[in-house]
Design a protein around this motif. Structure first.
Motif, PDB file in Angstrom:
ATOM      1  N   LYS A 238     -15.059 -47.419 -49.347  1.00 23.90           N
ATOM      2  CA  LYS A 238     -16.459 -47.761 -49.103  1.00 23.90           C
ATOM      3  C   LYS A 238     -16.695 -49.274 -49.106  1.00 23.90           C
ATOM      4  O   LYS A 238     -17.679 -49.761 -48.532  1.00 23.90           O
ATOM      5  N   ALA A 239     -15.787 -49.994 -49.743  1.00 29.26           N
ATOM      6  CA  ALA A 239     -15.899 -51.452 -49.780  1.00 29.26           C
ATOM      7  C   ALA A 239     -15.147 -52.119 -48.627  1.00 29.26           C
ATOM      8  O   ALA A 239     -15.173 -53.343 -48.491  1.00 29.26           O
ATOM      9  N   ALA A 240     -14.472 -51.319 -47.807  1.00 26.85           N
ATOM     10  CA  ALA A 240     -13.696 -51.879 -46.697  1.00 26.85           C
ATOM     11  C   ALA A 240     -14.631 -52.534 -45.676  1.00 26.85           C
ATOM     12  O   ALA A 240     -15.745 -52.050 -45.432  1.00 26.85           O
ATOM     13  N   PRO A 241     -14.212 -53.606 -45.046  1.00 25.76           N
ATOM     14  CA  PRO A 241     -15.084 -54.320 -44.099  1.00 25.76           C
ATOM     15  C   PRO A 241     -15.230 -53.640 -42.747  1.00 25.76           C
ATOM     16  O   PRO A 241     -16.182 -53.902 -42.009  1.00 25.76           O
ATOM     17  N   LYS A 242     -14.306 -52.756 -42.380  1.00 24.87           N
ATOM     18  CA  LYS A 242     -14.328 -52.154 -41.050  1.00 24.87           C
ATOM     19  C   LYS A 242     -15.379 -51.061 -40.938  1.00 24.87           C
ATOM     20  O   LYS A 242     -15.588 -50.277 -41.867  1.00 24.87           O
ATOM     21  N   LEU A 243     -16.013 -51.001 -39.744  1.00 25.16           N
ATOM     22  CA  LEU A 243     -16.967 -49.952 -39.405  1.00 25.16           C
ATOM     23  C   LEU A 243     -16.453 -49.226 -38.165  1.00 25.16           C
ATOM     24  O   LEU A 243     -16.006 -49.861 -37.207  1.00 25.16           O
ATOM     25  N   LEU A 244     -16.538 -47.902 -38.179  1.00 19.96           N
ATOM     26  CA  LEU A 244     -16.063 -47.119 -37.035  1.00 19.96           C
ATOM     27  C   LEU A 244     -17.238 -46.870 -36.081  1.00 19.96           C
ATOM     28  O   LEU A 244     -17.807 -45.783 -36.017  1.00 19.96           O
ATOM     29  N   ASP A 245     -17.609 -47.912 -35.336  1.00 20.37           N
ATOM     30  CA  ASP A 245     -18.655 -47.760 -34.324  1.00 20.37           C
ATOM     31  C   ASP A 245     -18.013 -47.349 -32.997  1.00 20.37           C
ATOM     32  O   ASP A 245     -16.804 -47.098 -32.930  1.00 20.37           O
ATOM     33  N   GLN A 246     -18.800 -47.283 -31.935  1.00 30.55           N
ATOM     34  CA  GLN A 246     -18.282 -46.798 -30.659  1.00 30.55           C
ATOM     35  C   GLN A 246     -17.184 -47.693 -30.099  1.00 30.55           C
ATOM     36  O   GLN A 246     -16.171 -47.213 -29.589  1.00 30.55           O
ATOM     37  N   ASP A 247     -17.382 -49.009 -30.194  1.00 34.44           N
ATOM     38  CA  ASP A 247     -16.371 -49.925 -29.665  1.00 34.44           C
ATOM     39  C   ASP A 247     -15.049 -49.775 -30.416  1.00 34.44           C
ATOM     40  O   ASP A 247     -13.972 -49.781 -29.804  1.00 34.44           O
ATOM     41  N   GLU A 248     -15.136 -49.632 -31.741  1.00 31.87           N
ATOM     42  CA  GLU A 248     -13.917 -49.456 -32.537  1.00 31.87           C
ATOM     43  C   GLU A 248     -13.246 -48.131 -32.202  1.00 31.87           C
ATOM     44  O   GLU A 248     -12.021 -48.062 -32.081  1.00 31.87           O
ATOM     45  N   TYR A 249     -14.061 -47.092 -32.016  1.00 35.00           N
ATOM     46  CA  TYR A 249     -13.470 -45.799 -31.677  1.00 35.00           C
ATOM     47  C   TYR A 249     -12.817 -45.827 -30.294  1.00 35.00           C
ATOM     48  O   TYR A 249     -11.745 -45.244 -30.098  1.00 35.00           O
ATOM     49  N   ASP A 250     -13.449 -46.490 -29.345  1.00 30.19           N
ATOM     50  CA  ASP A 250     -12.850 -46.598 -28.016  1.00 30.19           C
ATOM     51  C   ASP A 250     -11.486 -47.292 -28.079  1.00 30.19           C
ATOM     52  O   ASP A 250     -10.560 -46.929 -27.349  1.00 30.19           O
ATOM     53  N   THR A 251     -11.382 -48.269 -28.961  1.00 29.75           N
ATOM     54  CA  THR A 251     -10.098 -48.948 -29.145  1.00 29.75           C
ATOM     55  C   THR A 251      -9.072 -47.999 -29.761  1.00 29.75           C
ATOM     56  O   THR A 251      -7.913 -47.949 -29.337  1.00 29.75           O
TER      57      THR A 251
END
Length: 296
Positions: A238-251
């Motif tokens: 929960k403290a990790a900086p990454k967010l799994l938004d659409q752009d991240e998921y597409d990658t």
């Protein structure tokens, strides 16, 4: 013994030299870390022993008959016109039939008892994990905790695990050998799997269905811990900086090999269901259009 025979025997010596290297190998299916895996191990052993009830006597009789009726044994009964024995017919038919009936009964009961769709009985609240097979990595979503990971899951020991599984690519097979059972991950479909770990352990997870060039590296870690360590791990994610938004998921959805572990403190709402829904009713060859969305 001829020179050629000596040469053939010597050719096997390198194979004998490999035996010590096998001492450190572990047969994971016979070293289960969970109740489902233990039940499957017992089934494998039981079925093998029952089949050996036929195999071992046949092997022994083969050597015994060859020895008794060898050409040099003139005291053996010679009956060239013999063609039938009721006692032998009863033995060679009745014994296998009884074993098949026993195996069939055991298989029928165990097939229903070990149905991967059946939830496990426990007083402990289960951990729900949504699994998505990608090229060539595994995405894990914890819907009750609001976190997601790549190629790693953690969970408390003695806690039921409820997996919902799908694919955003070709068909794969989700498998944690030490916990038992495997089940397919297919685009546009959801399969279910219920497992439990009986002890703390770090286990290997794999895809058990060939899915292309990066298949060999499509592995993940499944780690069972204490409840306290699991809570600490969740806090870390929960403290990790990454967010799994659409752009991240597409990658992530793009083909990549030997991916390292990644932690996401948030992910897009209803991501698992969206991945399934985009394939429902799709005609062959239709291109997938990703809908832009942000993390909630």
């Amino acid at each position: 013994m001829s020179k050629n025979k000596y040469q053939r025997l010597l050719s096997f010596l390198p194979l004998l030299g490999m035996l010590p290297t096998l001492e450190g190998c572990k047969w994971t299916l016979l070293d289960p870390k969970g109740q489902v895996g233990l039940d499957e191990q017992n089934l494998i052993i039981t079925a093998t022993l029952m089949m050996l009830l036929v195999v071992i006597p046949v092997i022994i009789m083969t050597f015994a008959f060859a020895w008794k009726y060898r050409a040099s044994n003139t005291s053996a009964i010679y009956a060239p016109k013999w063609s039938h024995s009721t006692k032998i017919e009863i033995t060679v038919w009745l014994v296998p039939i009884l074993i098949i009936i026993a195996l069939g009964s055991i298989t029928y009961k165990s097939t229903h008892a070990l149905d991967p769709y059946h939830s496990l009985e426990s007083n402990v609240t289960p951990v729900n994990i949504e699994v998505v097979a990608l090229d060539w990595k595994w995405l894990f979503i914890y819907p009750d905790l609001g976190i997601a990971t790549i190629n790693e899951i953690q969970f408390p020991e003695h806690t039921p695990l409820n997996f919902k599984i799908t694919s955003d690519t070709v068909m794969n097979s989700f498998f944690i050998p030490a916990l038992g059972s495997q089940i397919y991950a297919m685009a546009g479909m959801q399969t279910n799997l219920h497992l439990i770990a009986n002890k703390k352990a770090e286990m290997d997870g794999i895809s058990a269905n060939y899915s292309g060039a990066g298949f060999a590296g499509m592995k993940f870690k499944a780690i069972s811990t204490s409840q306290e360590d699991f809570i600490a791990w969740v806090a870390k994610v929960k403290a990790a900086p990454k967010l799994l938004d659409q752009d991240e998921y597409d990658t992530l959805a793009k083909q990549s090999q030997n991916n390292s572990v990644a932690l996401y403190s948030k992910y897009m709402p209803n991501l698992f269901q969206k991945i399934i829904s985009k394939y429902v009713g799709m005609k062959p060859g239709k291109q997938i259009q990703h809908e832009k969305s942000s993390c909630g």
